[in-house]
Design an enzyme around this catalytic site. Structure first.
Site, PDB file in Angstrom:
ATOM      1  N   PRO A 173       0.568  -1.108   0.056  1.00 35.66           N
ATOM      2  CG  PRO A 173      -0.370  -1.034   2.174  1.00 35.66           C
ATOM      3  CD  PRO A 173       1.011  -1.796   1.183  1.00 35.66           C
ATOM      4  CD  GLU A 174       4.769   3.841  -2.123  1.00 37.20           C
ATOM      5  OE1 GLU A 174       4.636   4.899  -2.844  1.00 37.20           O
ATOM      6  OE2 GLU A 174       5.980   3.481  -1.748  1.00 37.20           O
ATOM      7  CE  LYS A 196       2.204   6.091   2.304  1.00 31.83           C
ATOM      8  NZ  LYS A 196       3.542   5.842   3.070  1.00 31.83           N
ATOM      9  NE  ARG A 224      11.205   2.304   4.658  1.00 40.00           N
ATOM     10  CZ  ARG A 224      10.131   2.673   4.460  1.00 40.00           C
ATOM     11  NH1 ARG A 224       9.466   3.794   4.989  1.00 40.00           N
ATOM     12  NH2 ARG A 224       9.417   1.872   3.643  1.00 40.00           N
TER      13      ARG A 224
END
Length: 267
Positions: free
Chosen positions: A2-3, A59, A254
DNA sequence: CGGCATGTTGCGCA
DNA sequence: TTGCGCAACATGCC
């Protein structure tokens, strides 16, 4: 997966099933995803209520109920909603279900989440996480002047600021990485060193990445993961633009990929 | 086995 | 006080 584009696909699906329908059963036993709240409260808040709409900001998803109640859902890293036959048994990663009826039709949606980083929150008002979100780039567009102002506030890497949900809601590691490749800007570049023209490139890069992903997601048959990225996840592979091998660094924990030729580090 | 993963939160440190 | 970096969360895949 999910983005923002994935969440929008889920929103469209949920809205199609739930809007105007009345909840006949709702259950979740997962005390990690149901935060804060108890399993009994989840069912109690939903059963008997009509769903008036399924909204999205960044989101986050928000189901509005006829009695003014709201159900918020964040998909975390691996969350997903699917429609199943009402009588279908729960699969291994099913963490919640909502059954509805609309006229004679009965339908059922299930929340699947292998890693259980997602959340379901029942509330009477908008929750702080929702209120803290910045503009949604899909629904609201991107205000270049505002983005420039926020970027100019600090030396943090431009990629970090793009992923700040209060700056733009819904930009994750994939979109930020892809957008900066389109913008031909090193992800580590300090925000306050960007020229106005570079901020414009960033905004356009986001738009390009967003439109591309939406198109791919909407055209996809189902929830299958499709690698359609220029540089995300492509460390070592040739840059689609100039064939230079893509490099990978870690930014704020990240993985971040970029082309050292197209996105040169600045002095 | 180790490394990595689309997200968020909270802690410790400068 | 603010802003970082980084570990933690739980699980699967390569």
């Amino acid at each position: 997966m999910p983005e923002l584009p994935d969440v929008e696909v889920v929103r469209l699906r949920l809205d199609g099933v739930l809007r105007g329908a009345t909840v006949t059963a709702a259950a979740s036993k997962d005390r990690r995803i149901l935060r804060p709240g108890a399993p009994a409260g989840f069912g109690r808040a939903l059963v008997g209520r009509k769903v008036s709409e399924v909204a999205r900001r960044g989101k986050w998803l928000r189901l509005a109920l006829g009695d003014g109640g709201r159900l918020f859902c964040h998909l975390g890293m691996t969350g997903w909603w699917v429609e199943r036959e009402p009588e279908a048994a729960a699969e291994r990663t099913e963490r919640a279900r909502i059954d509805v009826r609309r006229g004679r039709a009965r339908r059922s949606v299930r929340y699947l989440d292998g890693r259980r980083f997602g959340r379901l929150v029942v509330a009477r008002d908008d929750i702080p996480e929702w209120r803290a979100l910045g503009p949604d780039p899909l629904a609201d567009g991107i205000d270049v002047d505002r983005l420039a102002e926020l970027l100019a506030r600090s030396r943090r890497p431009v990629k970090d600021t793009l992923m700040d949900q209060g700056v733009l809601a819904g930009i994750g590691n994939i979109l930020a990485t892809e957008a900066l490749w389109h913008a031909r800007l090193d992800p580590r570049t300090p925000g306050k060193t960007l020229s106005h023209a570079e901020v414009v490139r960033v905004a356009r890069g986001l738009g390009t990445a967003l439109r591309h992903e939406m198109k791919v997601r909407l055209g996809a048959k189902d929830d299958e993961w499709r690698d359609v990225f220029a540089v995300y996840g492509h460390a070592g592979a040739p840059c689609p633009r100039c064939r230079t091998p893509i490099e990978r660094v870690v930014l704020s924990g990240r993985g971040t990929t970029f082309c050292p030729t197209c996105q040169p580090e600045r002095a």
